[in-house]
Structure formats: structure tokens, C-alpha cells
Design a protein around this motif. Sequence first.
Motif, PDB file in Angstrom:
ATOM      1  N   GLY A   1      66.039  69.348  39.134  1.00  9.93           N
ATOM      2  CA  GLY A   1      65.136  70.435  38.194  1.00  9.93           C
ATOM      3  C   GLY A   1      65.046  70.016  37.023  1.00  9.93           C
ATOM      4  N   HIS A   2      65.139  68.770  36.713  1.00 10.94           N
ATOM      5  CA  HIS A   2      65.068  68.232  35.286  1.00 10.94           C
ATOM      6  C   HIS A   2      63.812  68.818  34.540  1.00 10.94           C
ATOM      7  CE1 HIS A   2      66.693  66.026  31.900  1.00 10.94           C
ATOM      8  NE2 HIS A   2      65.354  65.637  31.781  1.00 10.94           N
ATOM      9  N   PRO A   3      63.863  69.407  33.420  1.00 13.45           N
ATOM     10  CA  PRO A   3      62.893  70.023  32.912  1.00 13.45           C
ATOM     11  C   PRO A   3      61.716  69.017  32.505  1.00 13.45           C
ATOM     12  CG  PRO A   3      64.752  71.083  32.043  1.00 13.45           C
ATOM     13  CD  PRO A   3      65.173  69.853  32.649  1.00 13.45           C
ATOM     14  N   ASP A   4      62.072  67.935  32.005  1.00 10.40           N
ATOM     15  CA  ASP A   4      60.819  67.234  31.484  1.00 10.40           C
ATOM     16  C   ASP A   4      61.264  65.604  31.784  1.00 10.40           C
ATOM     17  OD1 ASP A   4      58.873  66.234  29.809  1.00 10.40           O
ATOM     18  OD2 ASP A   4      59.308  66.785  27.828  1.00 10.40           O
ATOM     19  N   VAL A   5      60.627  65.159  32.643  1.00 11.54           N
ATOM     20  CA  VAL A   5      60.557  63.726  32.926  1.00 11.54           C
ATOM     21  C   VAL A   5      59.300  63.250  33.246  1.00 11.54           C
ATOM     22  CG1 VAL A   5      61.242  64.560  35.446  1.00 11.54           C
ATOM     23  CG2 VAL A   5      61.719  61.622  34.620  1.00 11.54           C
ATOM     24  N   ARG A   6      59.184  62.032  32.465  1.00 15.93           N
ATOM     25  CA  ARG A   6      57.720  61.465  32.761  1.00 15.93           C
ATOM     26  C   ARG A   6      57.423  59.940  33.135  1.00 15.93           C
ATOM     27  NH1 ARG A   6      54.611  64.637  28.841  1.00 15.93           N
ATOM     28  NH2 ARG A   6      55.690  66.743  28.594  1.00 15.93           N
TER      29      ARG A   6
ATOM     30  N   GLY B   1      73.300  58.949  28.973  1.00 16.12           N
ATOM     31  CA  GLY B   1      72.974  59.928  27.637  1.00 16.12           C
ATOM     32  C   GLY B   1      72.087  60.860  27.928  1.00 16.12           C
ATOM     33  N   ILE B   2      71.743  61.340  29.127  1.00 19.91           N
ATOM     34  CA  ILE B   2      70.677  62.230  29.704  1.00 19.91           C
ATOM     35  C   ILE B   2      71.341  63.894  29.921  1.00 19.91           C
ATOM     36  CG2 ILE B   2      68.812  63.040  31.226  1.00 19.91           C
ATOM     37  CD1 ILE B   2      68.559  59.797  31.587  1.00 19.91           C
ATOM     38  N   ASP B   3      70.928  64.725  29.345  1.00 18.00           N
ATOM     39  CA  ASP B   3      71.357  66.120  29.841  1.00 18.00           C
ATOM     40  C   ASP B   3      69.925  66.911  30.067  1.00 18.00           C
ATOM     41  OD1 ASP B   3      70.396  67.065  27.379  1.00 18.00           O
ATOM     42  OD2 ASP B   3      72.426  67.278  26.530  1.00 18.00           O
ATOM     43  N   ARG B   4      70.057  68.363  30.366  1.00 20.60           N
ATOM     44  CA  ARG B   4      68.907  68.832  30.596  1.00 20.60           C
ATOM     45  C   ARG B   4      67.907  69.119  29.560  1.00 20.60           C
ATOM     46  NH1 ARG B   4      68.223  71.722  35.157  1.00 20.60           N
ATOM     47  NH2 ARG B   4      66.778  73.220  33.881  1.00 20.60           N
ATOM     48  N   ASP B   5      68.224  68.840  28.157  1.00 19.35           N
ATOM     49  CA  ASP B   5      67.553  68.981  26.926  1.00 19.35           C
ATOM     50  C   ASP B   5      66.694  67.551  26.790  1.00 19.35           C
ATOM     51  OD1 ASP B   5      68.190  71.613  26.847  1.00 19.35           O
ATOM     52  OD2 ASP B   5      69.927  71.211  25.586  1.00 19.35           O
ATOM     53  N   THR B   6      67.089  66.711  27.629  1.00 22.03           N
ATOM     54  CA  THR B   6      66.358  65.301  27.190  1.00 22.03           C
ATOM     55  C   THR B   6      65.192  65.040  27.769  1.00 22.03           C
ATOM     56  OG1 THR B   6      68.815  64.396  27.368  1.00 22.03           O
ATOM     57  CG2 THR B   6      66.938  62.780  27.331  1.00 22.03           C
TER      58      THR B   6
ATOM     59  N   LEU C   1      58.915  56.919  20.196  1.00 23.62           N
ATOM     60  CA  LEU C   1      60.289  56.374  20.419  1.00 23.62           C
ATOM     61  C   LEU C   1      61.471  56.699  19.553  1.00 23.62           C
ATOM     62  CD1 LEU C   1      59.414  52.365  21.137  1.00 23.62           C
ATOM     63  CD2 LEU C   1      60.397  54.183  22.512  1.00 23.62           C
ATOM     64  N   SER C   2      61.175  57.167  18.368  1.00 20.81           N
ATOM     65  CA  SER C   2      62.463  57.372  17.607  1.00 20.81           C
ATOM     66  C   SER C   2      62.677  59.254  17.652  1.00 20.81           C
ATOM     67  CB  SER C   2      61.774  57.401  16.069  1.00 20.81           C
ATOM     68  OG  SER C   2      60.838  58.053  15.497  1.00 20.81           O
ATOM     69  N   ASP C   3      62.196  59.704  18.587  1.00 24.14           N
ATOM     70  CA  ASP C   3      62.315  61.095  18.760  1.00 24.14           C
ATOM     71  C   ASP C   3      63.927  61.314  19.408  1.00 24.14           C
ATOM     72  OD1 ASP C   3      60.181  61.493  17.979  1.00 24.14           O
ATOM     73  OD2 ASP C   3      59.341  62.604  19.746  1.00 24.14           O
ATOM     74  N   ASP C   4      64.736  62.087  18.806  1.00 25.97           N
ATOM     75  CA  ASP C   4      65.930  62.009  19.005  1.00 25.97           C
ATOM     76  C   ASP C   4      66.272  62.731  20.595  1.00 25.97           C
ATOM     77  OD1 ASP C   4      66.920  61.320  16.479  1.00 25.97           O
ATOM     78  OD2 ASP C   4      67.238  63.405  15.722  1.00 25.97           O
ATOM     79  N   ALA C   5      65.450  63.512  20.963  1.00 26.97           N
ATOM     80  CA  ALA C   5      65.795  64.074  22.140  1.00 26.97           C
ATOM     81  C   ALA C   5      64.981  63.275  23.493  1.00 26.97           C
ATOM     82  CB  ALA C   5      64.970  65.354  22.496  1.00 26.97           C
ATOM     83  N   LEU C   6      64.528  62.067  23.196  1.00 23.40           N
ATOM     84  CA  LEU C   6      63.936  61.331  23.958  1.00 23.40           C
ATOM     85  C   LEU C   6      64.729  60.127  24.458  1.00 23.40           C
ATOM     86  CD1 LEU C   6      60.125  60.444  24.117  1.00 23.40           C
ATOM     87  CD2 LEU C   6      61.713  58.494  24.191  1.00 23.40           C
ATOM     88  N   VAL C   7      64.606  59.921  25.807  1.00 26.35           N
ATOM     89  CA  VAL C   7      65.561  58.775  26.384  1.00 26.35           C
ATOM     90  C   VAL C   7      64.466  57.864  27.238  1.00 26.35           C
ATOM     91  CG1 VAL C   7      67.344  57.779  27.778  1.00 26.35           C
ATOM     92  CG2 VAL C   7      67.880  59.681  26.217  1.00 26.35           C
ATOM     93  N   VAL C   8      64.499  56.503  26.879  1.00 26.76           N
ATOM     94  CA  VAL C   8      63.415  55.813  27.725  1.00 26.76           C
ATOM     95  C   VAL C   8      64.247  55.046  28.800  1.00 26.76           C
ATOM     96  CG1 VAL C   8      61.932  53.793  27.662  1.00 26.76           C
ATOM     97  CG2 VAL C   8      61.779  55.261  25.689  1.00 26.76           C
ATOM     98  N   VAL C   9      64.012  54.912  29.875  1.00 25.51           N
ATOM     99  CA  VAL C   9      64.781  54.501  31.103  1.00 25.51           C
ATOM    100  C   VAL C   9      64.015  53.252  31.736  1.00 25.51           C
ATOM    101  CG1 VAL C   9      66.297  54.906  33.166  1.00 25.51           C
ATOM    102  CG2 VAL C   9      66.173  56.317  31.285  1.00 25.51           C
ATOM    103  N   ASP C  10      64.715  52.276  31.975  1.00 27.32           N
ATOM    104  CA  ASP C  10      64.315  51.176  32.632  1.00 27.32           C
ATOM    105  C   ASP C  10      64.909  51.064  34.272  1.00 27.32           C
ATOM    106  OD1 ASP C  10      63.785  48.442  34.117  1.00 27.32           O
ATOM    107  OD2 ASP C  10      63.573  47.428  32.109  1.00 27.32           O
ATOM    108  N   ALA C  11      63.985  51.370  35.157  1.00 28.61           N
ATOM    109  CA  ALA C  11      64.346  51.679  36.360  1.00 28.61           C
ATOM    110  C   ALA C  11      64.051  50.446  37.361  1.00 28.61           C
ATOM    111  CB  ALA C  11      63.607  52.930  36.949  1.00 28.61           C
ATOM    112  N   THR C  12      63.820  49.138  36.807  1.00 29.84           N
ATOM    113  CA  THR C  12      63.391  48.191  37.591  1.00 29.84           C
ATOM    114  C   THR C  12      64.431  47.737  38.760  1.00 29.84           C
ATOM    115  OG1 THR C  12      62.133  47.335  35.739  1.00 29.84           O
ATOM    116  CG2 THR C  12      62.810  45.690  37.345  1.00 29.84           C
ATOM    117  N   VAL C  13      63.824  47.483  39.842  1.00 25.99           N
ATOM    118  CA  VAL C  13      64.317  46.686  40.972  1.00 25.99           C
ATOM    119  C   VAL C  13      63.479  45.769  41.454  1.00 25.99           C
ATOM    120  CG1 VAL C  13      65.398  46.979  43.354  1.00 25.99           C
ATOM    121  CG2 VAL C  13      65.619  48.918  41.762  1.00 25.99           C
TER     122      VAL C  13
END
Length: 300
Positions: free
Chosen positions: A125-130, A96-101, A24-36
Motif C-alpha cells: 500500500g505504498h502511497p507514491d511509487v513510480r 531510507g524509505i517510509d510511507r511518506d517517501t 532529484l534534489s527533492d528531500d522526500a524522493l528516493v531513487v532506487v536501482d532494482a537491476t538484476v
Amino acid sequence: MSQTPSASPPPSALVSDQWLADHLSDDALVVVDATVLHETVDGAPRWVSGAERFVQGHLPGARFADLLNDFSDPSAPLPLTAPAPERIAEAAARLGIDRDTTVISYDSDGNRWASRLWWLLRNIGHPDVRVLDGGLAVWQQAGRELQTGAADWQPKPGYGPVTPQDVYLDRDQVSRISAGDRAGTLVHALARPSYTGESGDSARRGHIRGAVNVGWESLLDETGRLRRGADARNVLGPALDAEEPVAYCGSGISATLVLLALHEEGVPGRLYDGSLTDWAAHGLPLVTGDDPQGQEAAGR
């Protein structure tokens, strides 16, 4: 012609709650809540933003993605239409997301919205989305911390280069598959009663002729995590054996979880984004019953 998983499967698009807690503390990581949220008002179902639910409790440091507006095309004739790649990139940059996130998506509704965001970011084409396997429910079951209140973050000045991917089929292409004039297998990603025409939100019920049925909820185990291994393959059977699987549902949301499960088995698929909403709006035929060829749904 059957399609089998590739010899070298792609990296998993899933992360565990333990992995996420450790990173969670990784600088290059962003957590996104997509709830609908799905609500019924005056007897009619509708989608409602999960922003209020987010304020009540979300993963530490998470940001809220508005899939109803920011990550949809407001000019499209149908709701929840996937926007142009440039709009997706702009919405991502505001988060706060770019291609390196590294993006980790989750929701509180079986992860079909999290998988929708996964799919939209793959579109550019986002390189790393989980996707957080099991979503908010699994995080809470583990007794992990939640934050409340509004979140605060710094937008990015820009997303970076966009590389659109060929991940969608349109109505005409789906119609050709249904008619046997184009390679591919349609996958109805809603529950069995929707497929057979016994129930459904629409006045016109059933499935597109030729489609096989893999209900998205059947891909989740009792904890809400995505089924794995033989368990997953037993559910995905018709789609795993398909030639170029093309998933659809009501509005192109739930089908992305089926596509996520196929991805985990090394099988690429595509999405009919408009799905049954688009198909029915143009008066195209649906069939009922258990068989892919079905019976014409007369008068509906």
C-alpha cells in the motif's frame, strides 16, 4: 464480459527522465536501482545481482535494491517469491524509505525489475511509487550524469503502517480460471515462442490453457519507453478486453511490466507470483500453439 478503462484513470506510475532530473534534489524522493542481471552459466540461465553494475554507474543519489534477497522470501520453495508485507516494509526502511517517501524505481533491463519493485511496494500500500520510463538506458541516451562507486544513505527507523493489498492470485485460483470455474483472463507475459511452446528455458513449454499472449518486450518502443495510447492498446488488446486480467511469466517478474502497462490504461490486474515455475513444479498441464486452448504438451 469486457473490461474497459475507468472513466477516471489512476495517476500515471511513470515519470520521464526530464521530470526526474528536475526533482532529484527533492528531500522526500528516493531513487532506487532494482537491476538484476540474466546470465548463462554452463548452459543454464540464472539471475545475478546487479550490485556490481550499480557500482559501475547509477543515477545520482540512487540506492540499490537487492530484489534477489532482500525483496524476496528466502524461506519459500521457489526463488524470487514475493515476501510477506512486513519483510518488504523492513527492506524499504533499510533503503531510507517510509510511507511518506516518493519512490522512483529503474533498472538496466527493460524495466521489468523496476516494475517488480513497483508491484512489491504496491503490495504494502505504498502511497507514491513510480517507474522511470525507459530506465537507465533513456537517462544515458539523454546524456545525463551517472555516479560511480558505492552509495551512502541513512536507513529509516521504520517504514510505518503497512496496508496489504489484494494483488495476487495463487496456483489454485489460477487453475480455476484456466478450467473456467472462476472469472478472469490469464495473460502470458513472455514472448510468442514461449507462448506457443517453440522455445523456453524450461523442459516443459507452452502456456496455461486459456491464456492470451502479451509479451512484455512488445510493450516497449524503440527507445525502451513504455508504449502509450493507441500503440499500447494495440499490443495490450487481449488483456484490455479481458475480465480481471491475471498476468504470469516465468517467475513473476516480467509479468509486472504488463501489469504496469495495464495500470497506465486504467485497467487493474493481478499477478500469479509463482508463474510457470510454480505451475510446472506441480506438474500442471501446459498447452502449445497459437490458440489460448492450445494442444496438450504431451510428455513435457
